[in-house]
Structures are given as structure tokens and as C-alpha cells.
Design an enzyme around this catalytic site. Structure first.
Site, PDB file in Angstrom:
ATOM      1  N   HIS A  69       0.840  -1.198   0.000  1.00 54.51           N
ATOM      2  CA  HIS A  69       0.000   0.000   0.000  1.00 54.51           C
ATOM      3  C   HIS A  69       0.870   1.241   0.000  1.00 54.51           C
ATOM      4  CE1 HIS A  69      -3.949   1.909   0.901  1.00 54.51           C
ATOM      5  NE2 HIS A  69      -3.196   2.848   1.472  1.00 54.51           N
ATOM      6  N   CYS A  80      -1.633   7.362   1.406  1.00 52.20           N
ATOM      7  CA  CYS A  80      -2.639   8.333   0.987  1.00 52.20           C
ATOM      8  C   CYS A  80      -3.245   8.910   2.259  1.00 52.20           C
ATOM      9  CB  CYS A  80      -3.704   7.680   0.116  1.00 52.20           C
ATOM     10  SG  CYS A  80      -5.023   8.830  -0.372  1.00 52.20           S
ATOM     11  N   ARG A 118       1.061   9.064  -5.239  1.00 54.02           N
ATOM     12  CA  ARG A 118       1.877   8.398  -6.266  1.00 54.02           C
ATOM     13  C   ARG A 118       3.285   8.967  -6.298  1.00 54.02           C
ATOM     14  NH1 ARG A 118      -2.311   8.885 -11.245  1.00 54.02           N
ATOM     15  NH2 ARG A 118      -4.121   8.002 -10.205  1.00 54.02           N
ATOM     16  N   ASP A 158       2.672   8.841 -12.788  1.00 56.41           N
ATOM     17  CA  ASP A 158       2.997   8.129 -11.550  1.00 56.41           C
ATOM     18  C   ASP A 158       4.505   8.171 -11.355  1.00 56.41           C
ATOM     19  OD1 ASP A 158       3.373   6.099  -9.529  1.00 56.41           O
ATOM     20  OD2 ASP A 158       1.487   5.192 -10.129  1.00 56.41           O
ATOM     21  N   ARG A 194       5.941   6.563  -8.518  1.00 54.28           N
ATOM     22  CA  ARG A 194       6.279   5.602  -7.462  1.00 54.28           C
ATOM     23  C   ARG A 194       7.373   4.640  -7.905  1.00 54.28           C
ATOM     24  NH1 ARG A 194       0.291   3.641  -6.091  1.00 54.28           N
ATOM     25  NH2 ARG A 194       0.129   4.084  -8.322  1.00 54.28           N
ATOM     26  N   LYS A 224       2.683  -3.069  -9.721  1.00 57.63           N
ATOM     27  CA  LYS A 224       3.197  -3.742  -8.532  1.00 57.63           C
ATOM     28  C   LYS A 224       3.408  -5.229  -8.809  1.00 57.63           C
ATOM     29  CE  LYS A 224       1.013  -0.548  -5.254  1.00 57.63           C
ATOM     30  NZ  LYS A 224      -0.036  -0.377  -4.229  1.00 57.63           N
TER      31      LYS A 224
END
Length: 439
Positions: free
Chosen positions: A265, A268, A312, A350, A352, A379
Site C-alpha cells: 500500500h 494516501c 503516487r 505516476d 512511485r 506492482k
């Protein structure tokens, strides 16, 4: 003479010191030594990244007390190192303070595991970061300032949605994983980032020099050693770390134990903490916790890996700007323009970059995830690319998606995220819309 004229900093809350121009002794007109110029023939204490045991690997020395015995770029504690600097500047913290690590050893043993050896699988954290008090006891006693970068403790989680799952009959207290009052027992692990620069560069398929230059230039030249000290290969970046919540026997995945359930996760704050309904983050997080509890009660292990990558990894300011852009555009907030509006504001959809995310799974000894609680193809692909098998992906149940978050979930289904119901039709994509800013 005032404190500013003297060149010192008066201690906050000490009028006498302020009026006399006093300053903390360690800060009083010290000579500034540039870290980009080590001086003489001093060489950093060697780190053999990927060595199978901590002694052979060597300690991570990020203390700012003794520049001659540092062997990394940056400072401990990630982004919190800047708060430490403020505390020192304000006279609230002695800059030469050394932490007393008595009784701070991990509450649960983690590793060592075979995945810790080699310089390819783990490049963004120190796998021995929780073992330093024991592994380097002699070096610490001899004066080396070696600090943990990982801490492992025990805790109870009180989550309203889990109590709701008990009331709905989906979970039952067992007195071990889930207490009679609905609390979940967990092993909690906090991890600070430790980047092995050659490995980071290889993971992204770029040269180490190219990586170092980008890190230097895009941080406003904050770390000169990135371009002046190619002999120093380890970087403590000022970014957020990871927290892992383990349910059940956290050592079982490495010893052919029961099934593993995992939710990865990304932070956020608006949804996870405050329950904002524009996204599915908190519902998916609590669903992941429920799945992990069920796995542990069934003889397996559950892990929630929580990464500090707000919005993100674009940041919360950018995220809120995107929210405004989505809801003010002609036609309102629509699934068909969900990713486009992010790219218009941020320049990218994004940031990440999940390539580094599997490192923590290797640190936990995980070789297979039986239930991966995520819709994300990025992911999943990153995990499988690092040799960890995934059995089944588990999407968020439709009844957990808030009304305003239908824009997000529909856009993700259209973009190829995993879903039990498949991609939306063109009509569904065009018709799915969220609230306006004033509703």
C-alpha cells in the site's frame, strides 16, 4: 553583543543566554568541513554490499559527528534528518548525542535469509539494519557511531472496519491473532531507506554516473558527494521509508510455512487517515488488513507493506491540484480523463516506480505470495520481475468503493488493472463521473 553578532545561536527559552549572546558549545563558531573534500588520504570504512553476514558487509556509518569515519552520503532518519538539524540549530539537541540502544533489540527475529546475499535483490534498504546492536557490538563499544535503520516491535491494531468484519461474521476473534475486543496483534517493522547506488542504477537500467548526476541536480545540489565521491557507494536519501505490519508468524514465509497474503500500500493521508472518499485507498487498506488476519488465522502469514509515497510519490500538494483540475475541467470529473489530468499537472502519471518495492519482500524472506491484495499491474510486474511468484490477485470488493471513487476504479480497469469484472465498456467509461467541487 547579540547572539547574531557573536555568531552563535541562543538556546530557545533561555533569556540569559540570549541576552549574553550564548550558544550551545558544540555550535559555537565551529569550523565547517565540506563533505566533498574528505582531506588527506582518508578512505571510508569499506562496505561490501551483498555480503552474506554483517561483519563481512561492514557497518553503515551515517553519523555526522566524525566525517573521517563516515562511509555513506547523507544522514540517518531520512527526511527527519532535517528536523534533527532544526533541533540542533535551536539548541534543543546536542549534536554529539549518541543514542543509548539498551533494550531496543527487535521484538521478533527477522532473518537472515538467503535473499540477503548478493548485490541485486536488495538495493534500497540495509537488510542488517535491525541487527547492528548485536552484530557490531564491539565496533560500537570502540566508538563507532553505528545506528539502526530498521526497528521491529509488537503492537495491537484497533481498526473500526475490522470490528465491522467481526459483526458481519467475516472474521471471528481467536484470542491469538484477533483478540476478543477486536484488536489485531501484529509485528510492526519500520525501515529507513538505504540506497546502494550501483544497484539502484542497475534496477532502472541506467548508469551509476547518470543516476548520481540526476540525484545531485534535482535536489538542488544538496549532496555534493554524489558527484565528487564515486568511492562512496551508499546513500541515505531524505525520503520517507516503509512500515510493515506482520500478522501471524512473520518467519514462516522463509521456512515453507503456510500461505502468504500481502497488501503493498502506498501512502494516501487523505483517505488512509481522514477517510476522504475520492479514492479507494483506505477501503483497500482495511480490506488488506482483513485478508491478512484471515491468512494468519488459517495458519499462514499476512503482511501489509506501507510505503511513504504520498500521491503516487508526486506529493500531496500536486495531488490536490490534480483533484481541482479533474473537477473543474469541461464535463467534470470523468474516468476517461483520470490519468490525463494527472499528467497535465505533474508531467507524469505516476512517480512511485515500483522497481524498488520488492526489496522489502526479499528482506522478509518471501518467495511466493499466494494472495496479492492489489489491482496494480505495475506492482505485480515489479514483484514477479524480482523472482517472487504471485498466486492470485485480489481486487477490492465493489461494495467497498465509495461513490466518488468510481472515477478512479473505472479508469484503472480501463487502463488494464486487474479486475474480476474486466475492462469497462466505452459507454461506462464515458458515463462514469464524480462530484463537483461544490457538491
Amino acid at each position: 553583543m547579540s547572539a547574531s553578532e557573536h555568531g552563535g545561536i541562543a538556546k530557545r527559552g533561555d533569556p540569559a543566554a540570549a541576552s549574553a549572546g550564548g550558544s550551545p558549545p558544540a555550535l559555537a563558531r565551529r569550523h565547517i568541513r565540506l563533505s566533498s573534500h574528505p582531506g588527506g588520504t582518508t578512505k571510508p570504512v569499506a562496505i561490501e554490499w551483498g555480503a552474506p553476514d554483517p561483519k563481512a558487509r561492514g557497518p553503515v556509518l551515517g553519523s555526522v559527528r566524525d566525517g573521517s569515519r563516515r562511509n555513506v552520503i547523507g544522514a540517518h532518519s531520512g527526511s527527519y534528518s532535517l528536523y534533527r538539524a532544526l533541533a540542533v540549530a535551536a539548541g534543543q539537541l546536542d549534536p554529539v548525542h549518541v543514542p543509548d540502544l539498551t533494550d531496543t533489540a527487535p521484538a521478533e527475529p527477522i532473518g537472515p535469509y538467503p535473499q540477503w546475499a548478493g548485490s541485486e535483490r536488495i538495493v534500497s534498504l540495509d537488510p542488517f539494519g535491525h541487527m547492528v546492536s548485536e552484530a557490531f557490538a564491539d565496533e560500537i563499544a570502540g566508538g563507532l557511531d553505528i545506528r539502526p535503520t530498521i526497528a521491529v516491535t509488537k503492537a495491537h491494531l484497533t481498526v473500526p472496519e475490522i470490528k465491522g468484519a467481526i459483526e458481519a461474521g467475516r472474521l471471528s476473534p481467536d484470542g491469538e491473532v484477533l483478540t476478543s475486543n477486536g484488536d489485531a496483534r501484529v509485528t510492526k517493522m519500520a525501515i529507513e531507506p538505504v540506497w546502494y547506488l550501483p544497484g539502484i542504477a542497475a534496477r532502472f537500467g541506467i548508469g551509476e554516473a547518470e543516476l548520481r548526476r540526476a540525484l545531485f541536480e534535482e535536489s538542488g545540489g544538496m549532496y555534493t558527494e554524489l558527484v565528487t565521491r564515486p568511492d562512496v557507494k551508499v546513500f541515505l536519501p531524505p525520503v520517507g521509508g516503509i512500515t510493515v505490519y506482520g500478522f501471524g508468524d512473520v518467519g514462516a514465509p522463509a521456512h515453507a510455512g503456510g500461505a502468504v497474503t500481502c497488501r503493498v500500500h502506498d501512502e494516501c493521508n487523505g483517505s488512509d487517515v481522514f477517510g476522504s472518499d475520492i479514492c479507494t485507498c483506505r477501503p483497500y487498506l482495511t480490506h488488506g488488513i482483513e485478508e491478512c488476519i484471515a491468512a494468519a488465522q488459517g495458519g499462514g502469514t499476512g503482511f501489509v507493506v506501507y510505503n511513504r509515497k504520498e500521491g503516487r510519490a508526486l506529493g500531496e500538494v500536486t495531488k490536490f491540484l490534480v483533484y481541482n483540475a479533474r473537477k473543474r475541467q469541461p464535463g467534470g470529473d470523468r474516468a476517461e480523463t483520470y490519468f490525463e489530468r494527472t499528467e497535465c499537472v505533474a508531467g507524469v502519471q505516476d512517480m512511485r516506480f515500483q522497481e524498488l518495492m520488492p526489496d522489502v519482500l526479499h528482506w522478509l524472506g518471501i518467495r511466493r505470495i499466494d494472495r496479492f491484495v492489489s489491482m496494480s499491474d505495475m506492482k505485480r510486474d515489479a514483484i514477479e520481475a524480482q523472482g517472487i511468484a504471485i498466486g492470485r490477485q485480489v481486487p477490492i470488493p465493489p461494495d467497498l468503493v465509495p461513490d466518488d471513487a468510481q472515477v478512479e476504479i473505472t479508469a484503472k480497469r480501463a487502463a488494464g488493472y486487474y479486475s474480476d469484472v474486466g475492462s469497462p465498456s466505452s459507454g461506462e467509461l464515458q458515463e462514469t463521473a464524480g462530484r463537483s467541487l461544490t457538491d
